[in-house]
Design a protein around this motif. Sequence first.
Motif, PDB file in Angstrom:
ATOM      1  N   ARG A 124      31.468  22.455  40.680  1.00 48.85           N
ATOM      2  CA  ARG A 124      32.078  23.368  39.738  1.00 48.85           C
ATOM      3  C   ARG A 124      31.122  24.478  39.134  1.00 48.85           C
ATOM      4  O   ARG A 124      30.361  23.974  39.147  1.00 48.85           O
ATOM      5  N   TYR A 125      32.427  25.501  39.331  1.00 46.96           N
ATOM      6  CA  TYR A 125      31.887  26.454  38.597  1.00 46.96           C
ATOM      7  C   TYR A 125      32.984  27.452  37.414  1.00 46.96           C
ATOM      8  O   TYR A 125      33.436  27.453  37.929  1.00 46.96           O
ATOM      9  N   ARG A 126      32.326  28.483  37.063  1.00 48.61           N
ATOM     10  CA  ARG A 126      33.425  29.200  36.453  1.00 48.61           C
ATOM     11  C   ARG A 126      33.313  30.893  36.896  1.00 48.61           C
ATOM     12  O   ARG A 126      32.518  31.435  36.927  1.00 48.61           O
ATOM     13  N   GLN A 127      34.584  30.093  37.473  1.00 48.38           N
ATOM     14  CA  GLN A 127      34.917  31.425  39.061  1.00 48.38           C
ATOM     15  C   GLN A 127      35.006  32.186  38.347  1.00 48.38           C
ATOM     16  O   GLN A 127      35.794  32.480  37.138  1.00 48.38           O
ATOM     17  N   ALA A 128      35.218  33.718  38.750  1.00 47.32           N
ATOM     18  CA  ALA A 128      35.418  35.027  38.523  1.00 47.32           C
ATOM     19  C   ALA A 128      37.430  35.052  38.806  1.00 47.32           C
ATOM     20  O   ALA A 128      37.864  34.274  40.193  1.00 47.32           O
ATOM     21  N   HIS A 129      38.070  35.343  38.220  1.00 53.35           N
ATOM     22  CA  HIS A 129      39.549  35.479  37.987  1.00 53.35           C
ATOM     23  C   HIS A 129      39.658  36.349  39.226  1.00 53.35           C
ATOM     24  O   HIS A 129      38.801  37.026  39.548  1.00 53.35           O
ATOM     25  N   LEU A 130      40.586  35.717  40.043  1.00 53.40           N
ATOM     26  CA  LEU A 130      41.157  36.416  41.383  1.00 53.40           C
ATOM     27  C   LEU A 130      41.084  38.145  41.541  1.00 53.40           C
ATOM     28  O   LEU A 130      40.780  38.085  41.820  1.00 53.40           O
ATOM     29  N   VAL A 131      41.250  38.572  40.007  1.00 49.64           N
ATOM     30  CA  VAL A 131      41.871  39.888  39.723  1.00 49.64           C
ATOM     31  C   VAL A 131      40.705  40.989  39.837  1.00 49.64           C
ATOM     32  O   VAL A 131      40.502  42.011  39.914  1.00 49.64           O
ATOM     33  N   SER A 132      38.826  39.704  39.201  1.00 49.96           N
ATOM     34  CA  SER A 132      38.096  40.518  39.578  1.00 49.96           C
ATOM     35  C   SER A 132      37.861  41.880  41.012  1.00 49.96           C
ATOM     36  O   SER A 132      37.152  42.383  40.968  1.00 49.96           O
ATOM     37  N   TYR A 133      38.525  41.183  41.938  1.00 46.14           N
ATOM     38  CA  TYR A 133      38.571  42.281  42.956  1.00 46.14           C
ATOM     39  C   TYR A 133      39.154  43.439  43.461  1.00 46.14           C
ATOM     40  O   TYR A 133      38.974  44.184  44.063  1.00 46.14           O
ATOM     41  N   SER A 134      40.195  43.457  42.448  1.00 45.88           N
ATOM     42  CA  SER A 134      41.200  44.962  42.209  1.00 45.88           C
ATOM     43  C   SER A 134      40.665  45.222  41.587  1.00 45.88           C
ATOM     44  O   SER A 134      41.791  46.448  41.575  1.00 45.88           O
ATOM     45  N   THR A 135      40.424  44.897  40.224  1.00 50.29           N
ATOM     46  CA  THR A 135      40.225  45.636  39.270  1.00 50.29           C
ATOM     47  C   THR A 135      40.031  46.636  38.448  1.00 50.29           C
ATOM     48  O   THR A 135      39.200  47.367  39.875  1.00 50.29           O
ATOM     49  N   ASP A 136      40.489  48.179  37.687  1.00 53.74           N
ATOM     50  CA  ASP A 136      39.397  48.522  37.877  1.00 53.74           C
ATOM     51  C   ASP A 136      38.624  48.641  36.928  1.00 53.74           C
ATOM     52  O   ASP A 136      37.700  49.832  37.206  1.00 53.74           O
ATOM     53  N   ASP A 137      38.161  47.785  36.748  1.00 49.93           N
ATOM     54  CA  ASP A 137      37.056  47.832  35.299  1.00 49.93           C
ATOM     55  C   ASP A 137      35.837  46.905  35.951  1.00 49.93           C
ATOM     56  O   ASP A 137      35.807  45.168  35.904  1.00 49.93           O
TER      57      ASP A 137
END
Length: 340
Positions: A124-137
Amino acid sequence: MNKYPPLVFIFLAICFFSCKSYGPVTAFQNNSPETIDFGNLAHWAAHPDKRDNADLIPGSDAKPAPNLAADVFFIHPTIYNGKGKNLRWNPSISDSILNKRVDNSTIKFQASAFNAAGRVFAPRYRQAHLVSYSTDDKDSAKKAFALAYSDVKNAFEHYLKYYNNGRPIIIASHSQGTAHGGPLIKEFFDGTPLQQQLVAAYLIGLPVPKNYFERLWPCEDPEGLNCTISWRTFKRGHVPDDRPLGDSILVTNPLSWKIDTTYVSKTKNKGSVFRNFDKVQPRRVDAQIHNGILWASKPRFPWSFLFRRKNYHIADINFYYMDIRLNAKQRVEKWLEARN
């Protein structure tokens, strides 16, 4: 300095599901700075010392063979895609609802494909949220991916220290898992003594440059060792205009295990696993490499007329489940034979 940056930074702007309207809205903050204790079996989605969904075999009540000689370190894709206010960029490692989703999806339908080849370890790992692929941040996204990778690395180091004991290793991953699997292999295997223990790396679901690694080359046949495998699946005839393409990207045909453009008929497909895990469906999906991606004709299965996506990313492993299962086992057998 590494010649090639981590895969996640190469492809950070890619959003596989065309979604950028939900997810974290504030800048990244590490609300859980602690190091995860991977001595705790609860922090493994799959582990030889517990019963889990990676032990399942489609259409059978059997369990994986005991005393397997190899190990599989599986890094799962993004399952963290929730909506709502005050979402973290990375979830808690103890999020029971998310962990159950991981277990019933990727561990059951993807990690299990490797259980004929070796003991399956899936942290298990603290995966990055899916939106991390498309965010402007982009800064927050990079930090979210970095936190996720730190967990994967920590888990792998724990595995090496307490479980490996010189055993051959398969690294297997999908999507975000591959974003972490590539750097993991670079750090621990590429040009190191551990490279000789690497049976093969199945880095699926992200575009991996053929020259991403310094001393690990693409697998070119079904029995190649110490080499890498990758593909991304799209509907035959479709060429995406928002993905890296071209001959510089590694694409493996999972029906021939070669990297040429020869078409391989669905009659060669040993079995796909769709929504019904208990039913293996052979001869449903073909495969052909084209311009840096894998083409597959739309398969027929119950209610398949509702399946209209041209990006088959979610089925990268499901389409070729039994072929992966048999090939991973074949490569381990070849590794053991070469060392005896």
